[in-house]
Design an enzyme around this catalytic site. Structure first.
Site, mmCIF file in Angstrom:
data_model
loop_
_atom_site.group_PDB
_atom_site.id
_atom_site.type_symbol
_atom_site.label_atom_id
_atom_site.label_comp_id
_atom_site.label_asym_id
_atom_site.label_seq_id
_atom_site.Cartn_x
_atom_site.Cartn_y
_atom_site.Cartn_z
ATOM 1 N N GLU A 423 0.794 -1.227 0.000
ATOM 2 C CA GLU A 423 0.000 0.000 0.000
ATOM 3 C C GLU A 423 0.829 1.280 0.000
ATOM 4 O OE1 GLU A 423 -2.755 -0.894 3.257
ATOM 5 O OE2 GLU A 423 -4.232 -1.190 1.687
ATOM 6 N N GLU A 499 -4.663 -10.047 0.304
ATOM 7 C CA GLU A 499 -5.365 -9.975 1.591
ATOM 8 C C GLU A 499 -6.834 -10.238 1.314
ATOM 9 O OE1 GLU A 499 -4.545 -6.337 3.807
ATOM 10 O OE2 GLU A 499 -2.474 -6.384 3.118
HETATM 11 C C1 GAL Z 1 -4.964 -3.563 4.330
HETATM 12 C C2 GAL Z 1 -3.527 -3.436 4.752
HETATM 13 C C3 GAL Z 1 -3.215 -4.212 5.999
HETATM 14 C C4 GAL Z 1 -4.264 -3.971 7.026
HETATM 15 C C5 GAL Z 1 -5.585 -4.358 6.488
HETATM 16 C C6 GAL Z 1 -6.734 -4.108 7.424
HETATM 17 O O1 GAL Z 1 -5.359 -2.490 3.590
HETATM 18 O O2 GAL Z 1 -2.670 -3.836 3.733
HETATM 19 O O3 GAL Z 1 -1.956 -3.847 6.452
HETATM 20 O O4 GAL Z 1 -4.288 -2.620 7.350
HETATM 21 O O5 GAL Z 1 -5.877 -3.593 5.355
HETATM 22 O O6 GAL Z 1 -6.611 -4.702 8.640
#
Ligand code: GAL
Length: 991
Positions: A423, A499
């Site tokens: 990010e 993710e």
């Molecule tokens: C994503 C990020 C993670 C964490 C997650 C939410 O956007 O890459 O580091 O913040 O969201 O828990």
């Protein structure tokens, strides 16, 4: 250090310098032990002084004679904020200081660390010593200035990356002084905006390494595997030159020379390593070589020629007591837990882990996405400031970070993908990193998620996408995102969710639905659950009760609350129900009902392994009780990946027991492995059988009895009711509160949702409609033949919406039956949290038994791991201690449940009539649970509250992802459901 000149003009201090630092040696491969000597400088002999700012301290402390006796002791590795010096602080996206890169505030906690040490006997020291000695720091957050024996060695940034200095000539046999000044904030902090606690300190090892003359400066193991020939190729480049031997393969070759031999390949499922040695004139370095080839080819990510499915987790380094200083036992424990839960991949979010972790990944078998220590998230929503990743000025720092990761970790077979960071948006610095890595190590594909035209990634990678969009991507039909040629390139890339399934609090929901897509579309190669562990920090209430703290609990501002607790392990590493669910959803063997009755289908879902490592067992149950068990033999040869077979189950033994029958088939480890013992269950499935015997266990038995008024109460069979409200007060002498209609649940983090989620967030909507404070109005309490009928209207203040609930009670001797009819009134255009009844029992009834889903909690979209059987628990143990208390603990598909005062004691029995119900029991109400902020806010009262639900809203993952899928919504429609209540005398439970 000079920070100001007499003219008043300020010189840039090193901690605000965007360049990579001074004095450290070029990055190189990390090795565990070699035959060269090393000396760990970890330990509790460090002295520590904290200053509120970076200025104002001279470097006297680095000198020999400095008196540090007034300083505190501090262990290394550690974070000083976890040792009573200042406090931890948590933010997700926002920087906790003004954004004015590369400047940092005057309030810049600065920790001076100092240690005096002697060299072991015989360690070559001093200007004329043989060889060289290096001082290595494996991780310091966020910026360090280092001295040895009063001599400054240099400065560096890049918190989770190693830095080495040549110190040989400065060393002496006794009384060496190592001094390290650590600043919490630096230019580097702008590149380290990961979503986690800000934890300054020397949090990884400090080591002295002797480098004899002719020792290895750097080496690079190239070990590929050709799946078409079954041969491996090995070449080890080394500076200086030397020889490589792998006795098991009969190899003895010069460095730089290539060997080509038949080998067993390394995969995450079969982590075959060959032990060997690299020898130079001055050093012997143990090697563990894994032969494998990772490529993106034909639009797919392939290892050793096959598409692999990533069943992954995002792992931050975290231990509740030590923060990101994680010891090796914990690393191994993490990996054992992953392997035991069928996890086959880990993304090292969002920085390279402690190097020993990767050794363990090589050994135990995990696909690793090694991610660079880079995130500039806080810039993405800001206007008027330039994101460092898109400037020339910061590019050397980015390249330094890329090089320190790649050089350190290049020799690990487990590392199959490099990731540029997280990010940070796109930009010239990111592209420069990609170019450098591609050139330096063309043997691994590159990953980067955050530039949506993907110039620097070999994957199409996204986060938290709704299932629908993943399906379109699976078909390579996703909506255009860039120019036509960019779209075309992206559509040809393999897809991963770097993710997904945000595991904050209760959830994540919808895992099985994602997995179906990954198993349907070859382009969808799986993903990485966010995230492995809750980062809760232990604290105590004023009266000494322990709990886990989250953002804001240390008084920090800004903060992002409990968003830091979004793992599938609770902070103490107890697997949360989310991990149990994930294990089931991703199991590499599918065990499902066969095409013919009495058969089971076994499918091998591994990418590489056959099923020879597993043994299969069956058990046969009547009403959830196992009456027979045995081994299930599978035909030879062992099933290859992708193959399946139908196997006949044994004929059930004769029994006079009546009830539901079924088989449970388990795949278990046939032998001990490095991560679990023989007998460990890898996968399981259930196959139902024909009903045994005659008749069911539900429904009232015998002649109906009529309601009557008696001494100011209403009586019906064993029940005593309040005359005005018609609410049941006693059953056969057992004191009860309710049951009454209940629709509320303590909203989960996923119900509440993240403010930026685009779709409706039901938690806030429910509250705005007053669902958390429904009132009950009794309109009639009347006899209708043999039934007692109670008509009510359940609604919230200020709202016209209502649920008309009619309770129809009937009785036979010793048994009460309740039928609840619910008729919605008004325009309910949103689902309910739950729909059922709630009743209260005296606190003594704290033991539960049930036949239905278990052993753990389940909700409509988190129920893959719910196994039908007979279970028992205390009410206390039925709770899941989510760090922020919220709805939890429901058991699904329950046919009957009992609450008794002791195992086998007296109490209440509830039977399904006939539809199974959701069963929840706790020592507080949903409203009380809802009000709690920490686990210590939950104090048991004098009642066990029991929810018997006809319906339950799904969970989803809207805390940072899509909400509940339509099929798991509890829409408001007319409903009818029934239960049968009776009491249990001691010894009658479970009949
Ligand atoms: C994503 C990020 C993670 C964490 C997650 C939410 O956007 O890459 O580091 O913040 O969201 O828990």
């Amino acid at each position: 250090m000079t920070t100001s000149r007499p003219s008043g003009q300020r010189q840039t201090p090193y901690y605000e310098d965007v360049s990579p630092g001074t004095g450290s040696l070029p990055a190189r491969a990390w090795t565990a032990r070699t035959d060269a000597r090393d000396l760990s400088l970890n330990g509790s002999d460090w002295r520590f002084r904290l200053s509120p700012s970076a200025d104002g301290q001279d470097d006297a402390f680095a000198q020999d004679g400095f008196d540090d006796s007034a300083w505190d002791a501090l262990p290394v590795p550690s974070h000083w904020v976890l040792h009573g010096h200042g406090s931890p602080a948590y933010t997700n996206v926002p920087y906790p200081f003004p954004v004015d890169p590369p400047r940092v505030p005057d309030e810049n906690p600065t920790g001076d660390h100092r240690r005096v040490f002697d060299l072991p006997d015989g360690w070559p020291a001093g200007p004329r010593a043989e060889g060289e000695t290096l001082l290595r720091f494996d991780g310091i957050e966020s910026c360090a200035r280092v001295w040895l024996n009063g001599q400054e060695l240099g400065t560096f940034q890049g918190s989770r990356l190693p830095h080495e200095f040549a110190v040989g000539p400065l060393l002496r046999p006794r009384g060496n002084v190592v001094a390290v000044r650590v600043h919490q904030w630096s230019a580097g902090s702008y590149l380290e905006d990961q979503d986690m606690w800000w934890l300054p300190g020397i949090f990884r090892d400090v080591t002295l390494l002797h480098r004899p003359p002719g020792a290895v400066t750097d080496f690079h193991v190239h070990a590929g595997y050709d799946h078409t020939t079954g041969r491996g190729t090995l070449r080890v480049d080394c500076e200086p030159e030397g020889r490589v031997s792998i006795p098991e393969l009969g190899l003895d070759l010069a460095t730089g020379e290539t060997a080509d031999v038949p080998v067993e390949p390394w995969t995450a499922e079969t982590p075959r390593l060959y032990e060997g040695e690299l020898t130079t004139a001055g050093e012997r370095v143990p090697l563990r070589v894994g032969f494998r080839t990772a490529v993106v080819e034909d639009g797919l990510f392939k290892v050793n020629g096959r598409r692999v499915l990533l069943r992954g987790v995002n792992r931050h380094e975290f231990h509740p007591d030590t923060g990101r200083a994680v010891d090796e036992a914990t690393m191994r424990h993490d990996l054992e837990l992953m392997k035991r839960h069928n996890v086959n991949a880990v993304r090292t979010s969002h920085y390279p882990p402690h190097p020993a972790f990767l050794d363990l990944c090589d050994e135990l078998g995990l696909w690793v996405v090694d991610e660079c220590d880079l995130e500039t998230h806080g810039f993405l929503a800001l206007k008027g400031v330039t994101n460092p990743v898109d400037t020339d000025e910061w590019t050397p720092a980015l390249l330094d970070r890329a090089a320190r990761m790649v050089e350190r970790d290049k020799n690990h077979p487990s590392v199959v993908i490099w990731s540029l960071g997280n990010e940070s948006g796109g930009g010239r610095g990111i592209s420069a990193m990609a170019r450098w890595i591609r050139e330096r190590d063309p043997s691994r594909p590159l990953h980067y998620e955050n530039d949506y035209v993907y110039p620097d990634s070999d994957f199409y990678s996204r986060m938290y996408l709704p299932h629908e969009e993943v399906e379109l991507i699976g078909r390579r039909e996703e909506p255009p995102m860039g120019k036509p040629e960019q779209d075309e390139r992206r559509r040809a890339l393999p897809f991963i969710l770097c993710e997904y399934a945000h595991a904050m609090g209760n959830g994540p929901g919808g895992l099985a639905d994602y997995q179906r897509l990954f198993e349907t579309y070859e382009r969808c190669q799986g993903g990485f659950v966010w995230e492995w562990i809750d980062h809760g920090l232990p604290r105590r209430t004023a009266d000494g009760q322990p709990y886990f703290a989250y953002g804001g609990d240390f008084g920090e501002d800004p903060h992002d609350g409990n968003f830091v607790c979004d793992g599938i392990l609770l902070p103490d590493r107890t697997p949360s129900p989310g991990l149990v669910e994930f294990k089931k959803v991703i199991e590499p063997v599918r065990i499902t009902p066969g095409t013919e009755p009495g058969t089971v289908t076994i499918a091998n879902g591994h990418d590489f392994a056959d099923l020879s490592g597993l043994a299969f067992t069956w058990s046969w149950q009547v009403d959830g009780e196992a009456l027979a068990t045995g081994r299930l033999e599978l035909p030879d040869p062992a099933l290859a990946p992708g193959e399946s077979v139908d196997v006949a189950l044994p004929a059930p033994p004769a029994t006079d027991r009546a009830g539901e029958t079924g088989w449970t088939v388990r795949a278990e480890l046939a032998q001990d492995t490095s991560w679990a013992e023989r007998g460990h269950t890898v996968a399981w499935g259930q196959v139902s059988g024909p009903r045994a015997g005659s008749g069911g266990s539900t429904g009232p038995r015998g002649a109906l009895m009529a309601p009557r008024r008696d001494e100011g109460v209403l009586r019906l069979g064993p029940g005593v009711f309040a005359p005005d409200s018609g609410v049941l007060r006693r059953l056969d002498g057992l004191r009860l509160t309710g049951p009454r209609l209940d629709v509320w649940r303590a909203t989960t983090d996923n119900d509440d949702g993240a403010p930026w989620q685009p779709d409706t967030r039901y938690g806030p909507l429910w509250r705005s409609h007053g669902l958390h404070r429904m009132t009950h109005r009794t309109d009639a309490v009347e006899a209708d033949g043999d039934a007692l009928v109670v008509r009510t209207r359940v609604a919230a203040a200020a709202s016209p919406l209502a649920l008309r609930a009619v309770y129809r009670w009937t009785a036979t001797s010793g048994v009460l039956r309740l039928r609840v009819s619910v008729e919605p009134e008004g325009d309910w255009d949103f689902p309910l949290p739950r729909l059922g009844v709630r009743l209260g029992l005296p606190a003594a009834y704290g033991h539960a038994r049930w036949f239905g889903g278990g052993p753990g909690e389940a909700y409509p979209d988190t129920c893959a791991a719910s196994m039908t059987g007979r279970w028992h628990s205390t009410v206390d143990a039925m709770q899941t201690d989510y760090v922020r208390p919220q709805e939890n603990g429901a058991r699904m598909d329950v046919r009957w449940a009992e609450l008794t005062d002791r195992p086998g004691g007296e109490g209440l029995r509830v039977e399904a009539d006939p539809a199974p119900f959701w069963f929840t029991a706790r020592r507080w109400t949903s409203e009380y649970l809802d009000a709690a902020r920490h686990t210590t806010d939950l104090v048991a009262g004098d009642t066990v509250w029991v929810n018997l639900d006809h319906g339950m809203q799904g969970i989803g993952s809207q805390s940072c992802g899509p909400g509940v899928l339509p099929e798991y919504r509890l829409d408001v429609v007319p409903a009818e459901f029934s239960f049968v209540f009776s009491t249990l005398a001691p010894g009658t439970a479970g009949a």
